[in-house]
Structures are given as C-alpha cells and as structure tokens.
Design an enzyme around this catalytic site. Structure first.
Site: not given
Ligand SMILES: CNC(=O)c1cccc(C)c1Nc1nc(N2CCN(c3ccccc3Cl)CC2)nc(N2CSC[C@H]2C(=O)NC)n1
Ligand code: NI
Length: 187
Positions: A114, A157-158, A161
């Site tokens: 997050c 998730h959003e 919030h």
């Molecule tokens: C603790 N382990 C982890 O975080 C986790 C760890 C591994 C895999 C996942 C899948 C995990 N989980 C997770 N990974 C993401 N990203 C993957 C990378 N990506 C991204 C990164 C770089 C360029 C472009 C992009 Cl697209 C951005 C988004 N996002 C979210 N969430 C939870 S729902 C809202 C969303 C969010 O935007 N969070 C900031 N969870």
């Molecule tokens: Ni969040």
C-alpha cells in the site's frame, strides 16, 4: 501533479475515516482530482518518470490517501504480458459500490502493499474472489463491471480505503498465512 509527498501515511487520521459520497453532477474540482489520481498511477508505472519524480509504483489509489475524504478511487491495472499495451482495467471510480460478490475468497500469493504503508506487512489478505461493482466514471456515466483475480483484489483494497480499512486489518494475527477452507491463492 501528485507525488509521494501528497500521499498520507498510516497513522494519519484521514485513513481511518469513512469517506463521503461524491455529489452528482461531478464538480470540476472532483473531475480534475480524478484525472490527477490516474496520472499518478500512470507515472508511477513508467520507469523513467517513477525514477525522476521518486514515485512508488501502484495500480490503485484512493482519494483518502491524498487526504481527500471522498468516495473516489483510481485503478490502472496492466496486463501481465510484458509491454502489452492493453490494461485489464483502467478507470476512475466515483462512489464505487460492490453490489454482489462470490462466496469464495481469494488472496494474492505475495500479499499486498500500500502506498500509505512504508513497511512490508507479510500475510494473506483474504477478499471476495469475484465482485460486481457499480460506479460513476469521470464523464458522469454509470458503469457496472464484473471483476475477478488480481483486478478484484485491487478494487477491494481501494474500496477498503473509502471505509477506513487498511489491508493488514484483514491479515490473521495469529497466523498471517492462515488459509481458510477453499480460499483461492492468486499468483
Ligand atoms: C507485500 N507483497 C507485495 O506487495 C507484492 C509482492 C510481489 C507481487 C505482488 C503482486 C505483491 N503485491 C502487490 N503488488 C502490487 N504491485 C505490483 C508491482 N507493481 C508495479 C511495479 C513496478 C512497475 C509497474 C507496476 Cl504495475 C505495482 C503494484 N500492488 C499491490 N497492491 C495491493 S492492492 C493495491 C496494489 C497497489 O497498488 N499497491 C501499492 N500488491
Ligand atoms: Ni492502499
């Protein structure tokens, strides 16, 4: 443009409020804010811009995270294929509402991150596997989408919030990797 300094972090009271419904028709301020939230997500996923502006990558952002306690979220979820131009879902959702959901639950295999949480919180975050969401888009049109897998996790998730819920509220405290019967893991 929105940068990381505009994103409030855990401990800020706004993250624990129930956000207010957005009045229709949409004001120019709300429409502009929605576009700015989407622009942040697009920028955060672009390696050059993310580095230049020191943005943490995200696929979802809720208005309370930029200290605007209104019911609006932006999601910009790329396809898994490398460099594919198509997005699974990319929209700004005003007054999103989960109108129905599956009995089955799912969670992301790698847990959730997050933008308002500057620490790694390990554990499964169980959510509805499939959801039907209604919302108004920035053109004021009513939309209805059916989501599953990663997109369903992100939108829930959003929407959390908007109700003052953080992802780690849903992690089992005794055993963060506790898996109830039938929970589907999304990898
Ligand atoms: C603790 N382990 C982890 O975080 C986790 C760890 C591994 C895999 C996942 C899948 C995990 N989980 C997770 N990974 C993401 N990203 C993957 C990378 N990506 C991204 C990164 C770089 C360029 C472009 C992009 Cl697209 C951005 C988004 N996002 C979210 N969430 C939870 S729902 C809202 C969303 C969010 O935007 N969070 C900031 N969870
Ligand atoms: Ni969040």
């Amino acid at each position: 443009m929105i940068t990381m300094k505009d994103i409030i972090r855990e401990g800020h009271p706004t993250l624990r409020l129930v956000a207010k419904e957005v009045e229709l028709p949409l004001s120019k301020e709300v429409i502009d804010l929605g576009h700015e939230m989407m622009e942040f997500l697009v920028n955060s996923q672009d390696p050059e811009l993310a580095e230049k502006y020191e943005l943490r990558a995200g696929v979802g952002l809720a208005a309370p995270q930029i200290d605007q306690s209104i019911r609006m979220v932006a999601v910009h979820i790329p396809g898994i294929e490398e460099d594919s131009e198509d997005y699974i879902l990319s929209d700004v959702m005003v007054n999103p509402k989960i109108v129905s959901h599956s009995v089955q639950s799912s969670c992301l295999a790698e847990g959730e991150g997050c933008l308002s949480v500057d620490r790694d919180v390990p554990g499964y975050v169980p959510r509805h596997s499939r959801i039907t969401v209604t919302y108004h888009d920035l053109n004021g049109e009513k939309q209805k989408v059916r989501l599953k897998n990663y997109a369903a996790m992100v939108v829930q998730h959003e929407i959390d919030h908007l109700n003052g819920v953080m992802f780690y509220d849903r992690i089992n405290e005794e055993n963060p990797y506790q898996l109830d019967e039938g929970v589907n893991i999304i990898s």
